[in-house]
Design a protein around this motif. Structure first.
Motif, PDB file in Angstrom:
ATOM      1  N   ARG A 314      39.229  49.307  39.243  1.00 43.97           N
ATOM      2  CA  ARG A 314      39.169  48.589  40.508  1.00 43.97           C
ATOM      3  C   ARG A 314      40.143  47.414  40.575  1.00 43.97           C
ATOM      4  O   ARG A 314      40.085  46.630  41.516  1.00 43.97           O
ATOM      5  CB  ARG A 314      37.738  48.090  40.744  1.00 43.97           C
ATOM      6  N   ARG A 321      41.497  42.785  47.753  1.00 43.78           N
ATOM      7  CA  ARG A 321      40.463  41.881  48.270  1.00 43.78           C
ATOM      8  C   ARG A 321      40.909  40.426  48.161  1.00 43.78           C
ATOM      9  O   ARG A 321      40.665  39.617  49.057  1.00 43.78           O
ATOM     10  CB  ARG A 321      39.153  42.080  47.500  1.00 43.78           C
ATOM     11  N   LYS A 322      41.590  40.123  47.052  1.00 42.78           N
ATOM     12  CA  LYS A 322      42.041  38.742  46.896  1.00 42.78           C
ATOM     13  C   LYS A 322      43.116  38.403  47.918  1.00 42.78           C
ATOM     14  O   LYS A 322      43.124  37.314  48.487  1.00 42.78           O
ATOM     15  CB  LYS A 322      42.569  38.513  45.470  1.00 42.78           C
ATOM     16  N   ALA A 326      39.493  37.048  49.331  1.00 39.07           N
ATOM     17  CA  ALA A 326      38.290  36.971  48.506  1.00 39.07           C
ATOM     18  C   ALA A 326      38.476  35.896  47.451  1.00 39.07           C
ATOM     19  O   ALA A 326      39.528  35.797  46.844  1.00 39.07           O
ATOM     20  CB  ALA A 326      38.024  38.313  47.832  1.00 39.07           C
ATOM     21  N   LYS A 327      37.427  35.095  47.249  1.00 36.15           N
ATOM     22  CA  LYS A 327      37.502  34.058  46.218  1.00 36.15           C
ATOM     23  C   LYS A 327      37.141  34.689  44.873  1.00 36.15           C
ATOM     24  O   LYS A 327      36.400  35.660  44.827  1.00 36.15           O
ATOM     25  CB  LYS A 327      36.517  32.940  46.544  1.00 36.15           C
ATOM     26  N   PRO A 328      37.676  34.115  43.780  1.00 38.81           N
ATOM     27  CA  PRO A 328      37.416  34.720  42.466  1.00 38.81           C
ATOM     28  C   PRO A 328      35.931  34.945  42.202  1.00 38.81           C
ATOM     29  O   PRO A 328      35.528  36.008  41.718  1.00 38.81           O
ATOM     30  CB  PRO A 328      37.996  33.691  41.502  1.00 38.81           C
ATOM     31  N   SER A 330      33.564  35.414  44.266  1.00 30.44           N
ATOM     32  CA  SER A 330      32.959  36.475  45.077  1.00 30.44           C
ATOM     33  C   SER A 330      33.292  37.838  44.475  1.00 30.44           C
ATOM     34  O   SER A 330      32.503  38.773  44.559  1.00 30.44           O
ATOM     35  CB  SER A 330      33.407  36.363  46.532  1.00 30.44           C
ATOM     36  N   ILE A 331      34.469  37.936  43.817  1.00 26.78           N
ATOM     37  CA  ILE A 331      34.832  39.178  43.134  1.00 26.78           C
ATOM     38  C   ILE A 331      33.905  39.400  41.934  1.00 26.78           C
ATOM     39  O   ILE A 331      33.321  40.475  41.761  1.00 26.78           O
ATOM     40  CB  ILE A 331      36.292  39.101  42.614  1.00 26.78           C
ATOM     41  N   MET A 334      30.449  40.227  43.060  1.00 30.49           N
ATOM     42  CA  MET A 334      30.321  41.584  43.585  1.00 30.49           C
ATOM     43  C   MET A 334      30.189  42.590  42.452  1.00 30.49           C
ATOM     44  O   MET A 334      29.312  43.458  42.471  1.00 30.49           O
ATOM     45  CB  MET A 334      31.553  41.906  44.430  1.00 30.49           C
ATOM     46  N   ALA A 403      39.332  38.961  38.142  1.00 31.68           N
ATOM     47  CA  ALA A 403      39.332  38.014  39.252  1.00 31.68           C
ATOM     48  C   ALA A 403      40.437  36.968  39.069  1.00 31.68           C
ATOM     49  O   ALA A 403      40.843  36.324  40.028  1.00 31.68           O
ATOM     50  CB  ALA A 403      37.979  37.343  39.360  1.00 31.68           C
ATOM     51  N   HIS A 404      40.883  36.799  37.821  1.00 24.75           N
ATOM     52  CA  HIS A 404      41.891  35.777  37.586  1.00 24.75           C
ATOM     53  C   HIS A 404      43.289  36.334  37.321  1.00 24.75           C
ATOM     54  O   HIS A 404      44.204  35.589  37.041  1.00 24.75           O
ATOM     55  CB  HIS A 404      41.451  34.861  36.447  1.00 24.75           C
ATOM     56  N   ILE A 405      43.425  37.672  37.390  1.00 23.36           N
ATOM     57  CA  ILE A 405      44.770  38.243  37.304  1.00 23.36           C
ATOM     58  C   ILE A 405      45.537  37.767  38.531  1.00 23.36           C
ATOM     59  O   ILE A 405      44.963  37.604  39.609  1.00 23.36           O
ATOM     60  CB  ILE A 405      44.750  39.787  37.336  1.00 23.36           C
ATOM     61  N   HIS A 406      46.824  37.567  38.362  1.00 21.72           N
ATOM     62  CA  HIS A 406      47.645  37.250  39.519  1.00 21.72           C
ATOM     63  C   HIS A 406      47.517  38.354  40.538  1.00 21.72           C
ATOM     64  O   HIS A 406      47.607  39.532  40.209  1.00 21.72           O
ATOM     65  CB  HIS A 406      49.111  37.094  39.091  1.00 21.72           C
ATOM     66  N   THR A 407      47.314  37.952  41.762  1.00 24.74           N
ATOM     67  CA  THR A 407      47.084  38.931  42.811  1.00 24.74           C
ATOM     68  C   THR A 407      48.213  39.959  42.875  1.00 24.74           C
ATOM     69  O   THR A 407      47.956  41.148  43.031  1.00 24.74           O
ATOM     70  CB  THR A 407      46.955  38.229  44.158  1.00 24.74           C
TER      71      THR A 407
ATOM     72  N   LEU B  54      50.503  34.140  47.059  1.00 19.51           N
ATOM     73  CA  LEU B  54      50.121  35.046  45.989  1.00 19.51           C
ATOM     74  C   LEU B  54      50.769  34.590  44.690  1.00 19.51           C
ATOM     75  O   LEU B  54      50.460  35.057  43.617  1.00 19.51           O
ATOM     76  CB  LEU B  54      50.573  36.476  46.308  1.00 19.51           C
ATOM     77  N   GLU B  74      42.428  28.740  42.957  1.00 17.84           N
ATOM     78  CA  GLU B  74      42.266  30.112  43.460  1.00 17.84           C
ATOM     79  C   GLU B  74      41.415  30.162  44.726  1.00 17.84           C
ATOM     80  O   GLU B  74      41.711  30.883  45.667  1.00 17.84           O
ATOM     81  CB  GLU B  74      41.611  30.969  42.371  1.00 17.84           C
ATOM     82  N   THR B  75      40.356  29.354  44.717  1.00 17.23           N
ATOM     83  CA  THR B  75      39.428  29.387  45.844  1.00 17.23           C
ATOM     84  C   THR B  75      40.099  28.907  47.126  1.00 17.23           C
ATOM     85  O   THR B  75      39.979  29.524  48.184  1.00 17.23           O
ATOM     86  CB  THR B  75      38.217  28.501  45.524  1.00 17.23           C
ATOM     87  N   ALA B  78      42.622  31.372  48.325  1.00 16.29           N
ATOM     88  CA  ALA B  78      41.941  32.505  48.957  1.00 16.29           C
ATOM     89  C   ALA B  78      41.566  32.151  50.387  1.00 16.29           C
ATOM     90  O   ALA B  78      41.727  32.950  51.313  1.00 16.29           O
ATOM     91  CB  ALA B  78      40.703  32.884  48.148  1.00 16.29           C
ATOM     92  N   ASN B  79      41.081  30.933  50.555  1.00 18.63           N
ATOM     93  CA  ASN B  79      40.693  30.474  51.879  1.00 18.63           C
ATOM     94  C   ASN B  79      41.868  30.448  52.843  1.00 18.63           C
ATOM     95  O   ASN B  79      41.774  30.938  53.975  1.00 18.63           O
ATOM     96  CB  ASN B  79      40.130  29.054  51.739  1.00 18.63           C
ATOM     97  N   ARG B  81      44.745  32.050  52.545  1.00 14.12           N
ATOM     98  CA  ARG B  81      45.227  33.417  52.780  1.00 14.12           C
ATOM     99  C   ARG B  81      44.397  34.079  53.862  1.00 14.12           C
ATOM    100  O   ARG B  81      44.908  34.731  54.762  1.00 14.12           O
ATOM    101  CB  ARG B  81      45.117  34.252  51.493  1.00 14.12           C
ATOM    102  N   ASN B  82      43.099  33.881  53.725  1.00 10.90           N
ATOM    103  CA  ASN B  82      42.184  34.523  54.657  1.00 10.90           C
ATOM    104  C   ASN B  82      42.381  34.020  56.086  1.00 10.90           C
ATOM    105  O   ASN B  82      42.351  34.795  57.034  1.00 10.90           O
ATOM    106  CB  ASN B  82      40.754  34.275  54.180  1.00 10.90           C
ATOM    107  N   ILE B  95      41.870  50.157  50.777  1.00 11.99           N
ATOM    108  CA  ILE B  95      40.852  50.524  49.784  1.00 11.99           C
ATOM    109  C   ILE B  95      40.428  51.961  50.069  1.00 11.99           C
ATOM    110  O   ILE B  95      39.962  52.275  51.175  1.00 11.99           O
ATOM    111  CB  ILE B  95      39.661  49.547  49.826  1.00 11.99           C
ATOM    112  N   LEU B 106      37.506  44.205  56.584  1.00  8.38           N
ATOM    113  CA  LEU B 106      37.308  43.499  55.305  1.00  8.38           C
ATOM    114  C   LEU B 106      37.669  42.002  55.326  1.00  8.38           C
ATOM    115  O   LEU B 106      36.902  41.184  54.818  1.00  8.38           O
ATOM    116  CB  LEU B 106      38.065  44.232  54.198  1.00  8.38           C
ATOM    117  N   TYR B 110      35.147  38.430  54.445  1.00  9.05           N
ATOM    118  CA  TYR B 110      35.373  37.221  53.652  1.00  9.05           C
ATOM    119  C   TYR B 110      35.384  35.961  54.497  1.00  9.05           C
ATOM    120  O   TYR B 110      35.444  34.863  53.984  1.00  9.05           O
ATOM    121  CB  TYR B 110      36.642  37.365  52.810  1.00  9.05           C
TER     122      TYR B 110
END
Lengths: 414, 233
Positions: A314, A321-322, A326-328, A330-331, A334, A403-407, B54, B74-75, B78-79, B81-82, B95, B106, B110
């Motif tokens: 996945r 998702r990121k 998606a925040k880390p 939340s990944i 999930m 979750a912490h891999i570079h997107t 990214l 990261e958080t 993410a915000n 980006r969203n 997906i 999707l 988020y």
């Protein structure tokens, strides 16, 4: 945990990845299943062995005479020892505070037993009224011998259930019927139950009657004692062995037998015997636990492995998702949420299935030394939680990494 | 909309360091349709990744709609980006176990939008890209052009400030490419800011401005007369 949207997302994922979910589930469920069955079987063996020993009072100690094998104080070896009332009484006096029940026993030989015209080929034994508790005989009808039968040399008899079935088919109850033992009429006053038919083919009469009527004199063949029950099994064994040795040396002195001549006075303690079996059962249980724990470890490894693969598979999805916001956490949430949900459901399914199997099939298992295999529910439940925890931990690290891999790296993952 | 000043980025390759972006100065106004052109290795994708949060720059300033983008955790990234960005990728990045509609919805998940509202909005955007009838199909049941249109709808659905497209026609044949570009132009006509990374000249000509990148520096930045994709379809 109570985020409805999250649940919907997870159900979506599960519904659309049936094979993956199924494989995870099966590995968890089968791990639990094997463990429960193994533990159940171990418990079954313990039950079975306890059952075998419950038949007679487990604290029973029996004495019977033999032949001397050693020369002692000028007496030749090869002497037959005969127990007598005196021996019984002196032992009783000596150990009165140590024993719970006591009874002499006489095998009445060379007698014929008749009921009407029918000849009965069953052993007749003269015993004391306490013998009921020593033999653990359960009375089905009537009563056992009592004190007055003994002092009055009463002509009463107690028969086993098997004899009743074989001989007294014509009457409602054998109680009140008379049997003829070598010309002397005995009134049947009780019927007893034993677990083994072999032990139900016996007729008990008062020991005094046996001695008086059948030329017994003061001879007895056998002495049985039970010791008072002790909470702790090991203590009970120590007590039984001490009592056994004291009793033997007392009787050896009385009969002038060498102290190291064990075949002249033979003493047998059920507890000592039981200890051997119980330590065997202990070893078997330990083995089953060992195998069970190995099974659990295999299950844990399996679940971890699947979680690793799932997360790996996945990675790209996680990247997407990121990228979409998606925040880390939340990944991670999930993936763990799904892992816990799947392992919990399949773990409990395995638990219910295996416990159900034990419940349904268990009581019908009738093999020697295996009886009613069952398992401690708490142990099984704890196992399920161990597996869930293992699945969670196993899922957490790859999830955290993913979750912490570079997107961008995650998106490039093919 | 986008302000970039003296942006540097290098990648570590073992003991060597590869200097990919060597001082980029670049700005984009709202409503622009900009193509970033260059051969492979020119740093165009890296630039787009930095703009898309990214990836992070080593040096330099980057403001997005007046907000300085710096030291993001990261958080926070993410915000942003969203809320601010919509991505369109060469390989679609849908997906595969989710239907077109679910894929489009999707980003809204988020944003913690309720399911029903999410689906309505996603359906609206699918309709805009002309795939309303395909909303319940899986990506594997769609053609390349359709997949990319789903991806465009997904990028649009959160109503971002900027759309970032990385080689969005790279996996498509030319007819389909033009169809997709027509859609991009249409979205731009509605006032959306779009950045397109490409190495295809005809695609770049369909934008309003072309920025040429070579070896990590901007060598040319010119406004062009837009070629309408409709003419080719």
């Amino acid at each position: 945990m109570f985020d409805l949207e999250r649940w919907q997302e997870i159900f979506d994922t599960i519904r659309k990845n049936k094979l993956r979910t199924f494989l995870t589930g099966v590995s968890v469920a089968s791990g639990i299943f094997m463990l429960v069955i193994l533990l159940g079987f171990g418990q079954g063996m313990q039950n079975g062995i306890s059952y075998e020993f419950e038949q007679d009072a487990t604290t029973i100690v029996e004495v019977w005479p033999g032949v001397t094998t050693k020369e002692y104080k000028g007496l030749n070896p090869g002497r037959s020892i005969q127990l007598r009332n005196d021996n019984y009484n002196s032992s009783n006096a000596l150990f009165s505070d140590k024993v719970e029940y006591k009874s002499p026993l006489i095998f009445v030989r060379n007698v014929s037993v008749n009921y009407g015209k029918e000849a009965l080929v069953y052993g007749v034994r003269g015993v004391s009224y306490d013998y009921q508790f020593i033999d653990n005989a359960k009375l089905a009808e009537g009563r056992f011998l009592n004190y007055f039968d003994e002092i009055n040399t009463g002509k009463v008899a107690i028969i086993g259930r098997k004899i009743k079935q074989d001989v007294f088919k014509a009457v409602d109850t054998p109680i009140g019927e008379f049997i003829n033992i070598s010309g002397v009429l005995f009134k049947i006053v009780g019927v007893f139950d034993e677990r083994e038919e072999r032990e139900e083919e016996r007729i008990y009469i008062p020991v005094t009657t046996a001695q008086k009527v059948f030329n017994g004199g003061d001879r007895i063949s056998n002495i049985s004692y039970t010791l008072p029950p002790v909470e702790n099994f090991d203590e009970a064994v120590i007590q039984a062995v001490a009592f056994k040795n004291n009793l033997r040396s007392h009787l050896q002195q009385v009969h002038t037998v060498a102290p190291d001549d064990t075949s002249a006075i033979q003493v047998w303690s059920a507890l000592e015997e039981a200890k051997r079996y119980f330590s065997l059962v202990g070893n078997i249980k330990f083995f089953f636990w060992f195998v069970g724990i190995c099974t659990i470890i295999a299950g844990v490894v399996g679940v971890s492995n699947i979680m690793l693969i799932v997360v790996k598979e996945r990675t790209r999805e996680i990247g997407i998702r990121k990228a979409l916001g998606a925040k880390p956490w939340s990944i991670i949430g999930m993936i763990l949420h799904e892992a816990i949900f799947v392992t919990a459901i399949s773990g409990f399914a395995g638990l219910i299935f295996s416990m159900g199997l034990l419940e349904i099939v268990g009581p019908y298992v009738e093999v020697d030394y295996v009886k009613n295999p069952s398992v401690n529910f708490n142990v099984a439940l704890a196992t399920v939680f161990v597996l869930i925890l293992a699945g969670t931990i196993a899922g957490f690290f790859p999830a955290w990494r993913a979750a912490h891999i570079h997107t961008i790296d995650a998106l490039r993952d093919e | 909309m986008i302000e970039i000043k003296d942006l540097h980025k290098s990648y570590k390759m073992g003991s060597n360091s590869l200097h990919v972006l060597k001082g980029i100065n670049f700005s984009v106004e709202a409503g622009e349709l900009v193509a970033i052109m260059g051969s492979s290795g020119s740093g165009k994708s890296t630039l787009l990744n930095i703009i898309g949060m990214l990836d992070e720059a080593d040096e330099g300033e980057y403001d997005l709609d007046g907000i300085p983008i710096k030291n993001l955790n990261e958080t926070k990234a993410a915000n942003y980006r969203n809320k601010f960005l919509g991505f369109i990728f060469q390989s679609f990045n849908l997906i595969n176990y989710k239907t077109a509609l679910e894929n489009v919805a999707l980003p809204l998940y988020y944003q913690k939008m309720p399911r029903k509202q999410r689906q309505e909005k996603a359906m609206k955007y699918l309709e805009q890209v002309g795939l309303k009838e395909w909303s319940h199909h899986l990506p594997s049941e769609l053609s390349g052009g359709q997949k990319q249109r789903v991806a465009i709808a997904r990028a649009m659905v959160a109503e971002p400030k900027v759309l970032l497209a990385d080689e969005l026609t790279g996996a498509l044949d030319s007819t389909t490419s033009y169809e997709v570009m027509e859609l991009i132009q249409k979205i731009n006509d509605q006032g959306n800011t779009i950045l397109v990374v490409t190495h295809e000249t005809d695609i770049a000509q369909m934008c309003k401005r072309i920025v040429y990148l070579r070896d990590g520096v901007i060598i040319k930045d010119e406004k062009v007369k837009q070629v309408r994709a409709k003419a080719h379809v």
